[in-house]
Design a protein around this motif. Structure first.
Motif, short mmCIF file in Angstrom:
data_model
loop_
_atom_site.label_atom_id
_atom_site.label_comp_id
_atom_site.label_asym_id
_atom_site.label_seq_id
_atom_site.Cartn_x
_atom_site.Cartn_y
_atom_site.Cartn_z
N GLY A 1 0.90 -1.18 0.20
CA GLY A 1 0.18 -0.07 -0.06
C GLY A 1 0.85 1.39 -0.10
N GLU B 1 -0.84 -3.63 -3.71
CA GLU B 1 -1.53 -2.36 -3.79
C GLU B 1 -0.93 -0.98 -3.84
OE1 GLU B 1 -2.62 -4.37 -0.70
OE2 GLU B 1 -3.67 -5.70 -2.34
N ASN C 1 -2.46 -6.35 -7.52
CA ASN C 1 -3.13 -5.02 -7.42
C ASN C 1 -2.10 -3.85 -7.30
OD1 ASN C 1 -5.86 -6.41 -7.58
ND2 ASN C 1 -5.73 -6.82 -5.49
#
Length: 403
Positions: A71, A91, A111
């Motif tokens: 992230g 992410e 992702n």
């Protein structure tokens, strides 16, 4: 590693790293005391940096082996020649990041956003008074091939160095990643998982995509000129027929053979068959199955009976074989990367008084495979790639392991 390369890398205490991140935050906000993060040639192995905002930071040549950047916002960051093997980048935002010559072998980019990032080839050239001119390469880990996948700002007469090395994303998890417009020219993507990735406008020219997983990937607007797509894995067919018979019927006949001790049915001979059409094979009776080169990618075979099965060269990546019985199975050159073999039975199979057949995993690929609590007595692991394999509680008594 050469002495000059060893002197190049530096370490940071936790407080010092925290101060750099804070100063970078102020830099991005345009506040006083701000300074762009300079993390080039810093050893950040195993560091926890989840969710950090390091947009435009400089990671040239840094080591981030097995670091966690899940992230993280790394847009427009510079990673010339960085070592990102087995790094968690799920992410993460790598939009327009400079990833020339990086090593992303085994990293997880599920992702992640890699739109317009630069993954072309490159090298870091070092000049040292003692060692002279040389090319920086990241040392290979145990059971890992030595591949110089590096890049950097200090490039000197690149033509005399035997040519630049490509970015390495072999075996990386890129499922769901956004790769629109990414430059992956000559990149190594062998075995990479691109399931559901968006690749519109991406440039894969000259790239190696051997055995890559391209399920639910639209390559219509990607540049694949000169790319090697040998053995790529696409979506499974809707149905498989063996000698004009549906695959489920052939397997049912094999199970009848197993249940009757050979009185009924017959052994299934299914080389190169794609078993994914069946969805799962939990607790199925597949003893003695002959399926070399078959595809089981991502399937659930937990508790399956596969004693004495011929699975040489089979694709078992990500397969759940927890508690499966693989005694005496042939798995030479099979790919079991990231497979779950916890509590599996891999010991020798008794085939008569004083006669045993050993499980053979010679030259197999066991990268990040889970063998926790498995019974692997006397198993042959000769030439196997066991990088990152989990062996806690695994019984390896008498196993043939290369030291």
């Amino acid at each position: 590693m050469s002495s000059s390369a060893a002197r190049l890398f530096r370490t940071l205490e936790t407080d010092a790293l925290r101060a750099i991140v804070e100063a970078h935050r102020r830099y991005l906000a345009g506040r006083s005391g701000g300074r762009r993060a300079q993390l080039s040639y810093v050893d950040l192995t195993n560091r926890q940096l989840d969710g950090v905002d390091l947009r435009e930071a400089d990671f040239s040549g840094a080591r981030l082996n097995e670091a966690s950047l899940r992230g993280a916002d790394l847009a427009r960051a510079t990673f010339f020649g960085a070592d990102l093997r087995d790094t968690d980048l799920r992410e993460a935002n790598l939009h327009q990041a400079d990833l020339r010559g990086v090593c992303l072998r085994g990293s997880n980019l599920t992702n992640a956003n890699l739109e317009a990032c630069d993954l072309r080839e490159g090298l870091i050239a070092l000049q040292d008074r003692v060692d002279g001119f040389q090319v920086l390469s990241h040392d290979a880990k145990a059971h890992e091939s030595q591949i110089a996948v590096v890049a950097g700002a200090r490039m000197v007469n690149i033509q005399t160095m035997g040519g630049p090395k490509p970015a390495d994303l072999s075996d990386a998890n890129l499922s769901g990643a956004r790769l629109g417009g990414a430059r992956l020219i000559s990149a190594l993507l062998d075995g990479a998982d691109l399931t559901g990735a968006a690749v519109g406008g991406a440039d894969f020219s000259g790239a190696s995509l051997k055995r890559a997983i391209l399920v639910k990937v639209d390559l219509g607007f990607a540049n694949l000129q000169g790319a090697d797509t040998t053995g790529v894995l696409r979506a499974p067919p809707r149905a498989i027929f063996v000698d004009d018979r549906p695959l489920p019927d052939v397997l049912a006949e094999h199970e009848a053979y197993c249940d009757s001790g050979g009185a009924k049915g017959k052994i299934g001979r299914l080389p190169d068959v794609d078993f994914r059409v069946l969805g799962q094979l939990r607790r199925r009776r597949l003893t003695g199955l002959v399926a070399p080169g078959a595809v089981f990618f991502g399937m659930d075979l937990s508790g399956a009976q596969l004693q004495g099965a011929d699975l040489n060269g089979a694709d078992l990546r990500g397969v759940n074989l927890k508690g499966a019985d693989l005694r005496g199975a042939k798995l030479i050159e099979a790919d079991l990367s990231r497979a779950n073999l916890s509590e599996a039975r891999l010991g020798p199979l008794a085939i008569g008084e004083g006669r045993l057949v050993r499980t053979d995993l010679s030259r197999s690929k066991l990268r990040q495979t889970d063998l926790t609590g498995a019974h692997a007595q006397r198993v042959r692991f000769l030439g196997a790639d066991m990088y990152g394999v989990k062996l806690r509680g695994c019984d390896l008594k008498g196993a043939e392991l290369e030291v």
